[in-house]
Motif scaffolding. Structure first.
Motif, PDB file in Angstrom:
ATOM      1  N   LYS A   1     -47.601  29.102  58.265  1.00 26.49           N
ATOM      2  CA  LYS A   1     -47.643  29.833  56.997  1.00 26.49           C
ATOM      3  C   LYS A   1     -48.503  31.082  57.121  1.00 26.49           C
ATOM      4  CE  LYS A   1     -50.646  29.013  53.996  1.00 26.49           C
ATOM      5  NZ  LYS A   1     -51.557  28.375  53.024  1.00 26.49           N
TER       6      LYS A   1
ATOM      7  N   GLU B   1     -49.725  24.813  58.369  1.00 28.33           N
ATOM      8  CA  GLU B   1     -50.619  25.810  57.779  1.00 28.33           C
ATOM      9  C   GLU B   1     -50.711  27.054  58.641  1.00 28.33           C
ATOM     10  OE1 GLU B   1     -52.823  26.770  54.404  1.00 28.33           O
ATOM     11  OE2 GLU B   1     -51.588  25.002  54.860  1.00 28.33           O
TER      12      GLU B   1
ATOM     13  N   ALA C   1     -49.243  24.349  52.883  1.00 27.42           N
ATOM     14  CA  ALA C   1     -47.818  24.456  53.173  1.00 27.42           C
ATOM     15  C   ALA C   1     -47.160  23.106  53.400  1.00 27.42           C
ATOM     16  CB  ALA C   1     -47.603  25.360  54.391  1.00 27.42           C
TER      17      ALA C   1
END
Length: 430
Positions: free
Chosen positions: A295, A292, A184
């Motif tokens: 996400k 991350e 991400a």
């Protein structure tokens, strides 16, 4: 007792009205050829009987004799193609029934090698200019609506066949799983790069400044009341008002100054903050891990699955409504899809270069499909012929070409007779 039922003929062998006409013509030609053979046979017997009295009849007798031989030989040859002559199983007769499967295989190979080749198909398609023909058909409003109806019904049918769980699983495999494997933070960094290129992020700051100015204007009384509530009790109200005026005026002046000055220090600090954030997304392990995790938390949230289901349901409803609208309201104004199809047709017709490209695309698509299917077409022809009844196949083929073959008998009778006259002339002169 009832007569035994015969199995229905396959579609390729069933007799059609056209076949009945061909059968009548075939029988007529058979009678003509047979009557000629009978006629020369009678002529032979008559001339053979009177030849001793009238020597010149030798030429007529020779003609009739050789004509009989030629007619009988050609009758045998033509008949042997489709059945045993006189029902006698002579070797190498009834060729079509006996070699039906081989004929089917040879026919399939012939079609594959001579008709379904890339060069043959491409040449024909180039000459047909299917792309331009399709465009000319598409520019008519009734045709664009008809195509839109077909597309809508097809999409509705496909949507009805698909199960919601299958679509959800497909979304999970095709999109969500792909997002899980994609980092991400670098993606966000690229997004910010695009947003900041050319000073686009400064435009966002300008919008934020305008929103802040509007917020101050619309909430001035609330801000003043808040200032009074936060100040000590012993501070006079006039002082609170003065402080409020100073704060509001200072913030407003700052917003105006930042909005008017492209090189304002606040804008410079804003640029530096954005650059630091983008750099952190690329190189800071902590920021990368945090992005991350955000996400994954978003993808694992039930709202993601609910959103994809709601989108799919909305798509199905819209497709169904669109198809019903097209089917029920034929006189309505063309919608966006119909206008787009009509405009596409006009564009192809008005642009020769685009028309040539469309024709080329059609040729490539069709020739590719033909190349992929040519062997299967040959196998289909061979398998179809192999499944046919041998005698029915023979009758069907005879209906198609038998009338022309009867001319072989007629010509054989005449040519044979002429050869007989020639041989008789040579024999009498030696």
């Amino acid at each position: 007792m009832t007569a035994p039922k015969t199995a229905p003929l396959p579609p390729g062998l069933a007799l059609t009205p056209d076949d009945e006409i061909k059968r009548v013509r075939l029988m007529r030609m058979k009678r003509v050829a047979t009557l000629m053979l009978v006629g020369v046979a009678v002529l032979f017997m008559i001339t053979r009987y009177y030849e001793s009295r009238f020597p010149w009849l030798g030429y007529v007798r020779a003609f009739a004799e050789a004509a009989m031989v030629g007619g009988i030989a050609d009758w045998f040859a033509v008949t042997a193609l489709f059945r045993h002559p006189l029902g006698i199983p002579i070797p190498h007769t009834a060729i079509v029934p006996a070699r039906k499967d081989r004929i089917g295989t040879a026919l399939g190979n012939f079609v594959q090698r001579n008709f379904l080749t890339r060069d043959v198909v491409a040449s024909k398609l180039h000459a047909m200019k299917l792309g331009e023909r399709a465009a000319a058909w598409l520019v008519l409003p009734e045709h664009s609506r008809q195509l839109a109806q077909v597309v809508a019904r097809g999409l509705v049918g496909a949507a009805g066949v698909l199960k919601d769980d299958d679509v959800q699983s497909m979304v999970d495999r095709g999109i969500v799983s792909r997002l899980r494997t994609m980092q991400a933070a670098p993606l966000a960094a690229r997004v910010f790069d695009m947003l900041t290129s050319g000073g686009r992020h400064q435009a966002l700051l300008d919008d934020a400044l305008r929103l802040a100015a509007r917020f101050l204007e619309e909430n001035e009384e609330i801000i003043r009341e808040r200032i009074k509530a936060e100040s000590p009790w012993w501070v006079p109200g006039a002082v609170d008002n003065k402080v409020g005026d100073k704060i509001l005026k200072g913030v407003e002046n700052t917003l105006v100054a930042v909005a008017a000055d492209p090189d304002h220090p606040l804008r410079v600090r804003y640029d530096e903050a954005v650059d630091r954030f983008v750099l952190s997304l690329r190189s800071n392990p902590e920021m990368i891990a945090k992005a991350e995790q955000i996400k994954l938390d978003v993808l694992d949230h039930p709202s993601v699955a609910d959103f994809s289901r709601s989108v799919w349901s909305d798509v199905k409803e819209r497709l169904t409504g669109y198809a019903e609208k097209l089917a029920s309201d034929a006189e309505s104004e063309p919608d966006q899809i119909e206008r787009w199809l009509t405009a596409l047709g006009h564009k192809v017709l008005e642009d020769p270069e685009l028309a040539a490209r469309v024709n080329g695309w059609v040729v490539e698509i069709v020739t590719y499909a033909v190349e992929q299917a040519r062997e299967e077409v040959a196998k289909l022809i061979a398998a179809t012929v192999a499944a046919w009844d041998a005698n029915a196949t023979s009758r069907k083929i005879e209906l198609q070409i038998g009338r022309d073959l009867q001319f072989i008998r007629i010509n054989g009778t005449i040519v044979g007779g002429l050869v007989g006259v020639l041989l008789h002339l040579v024999a009498t002169r030696l």
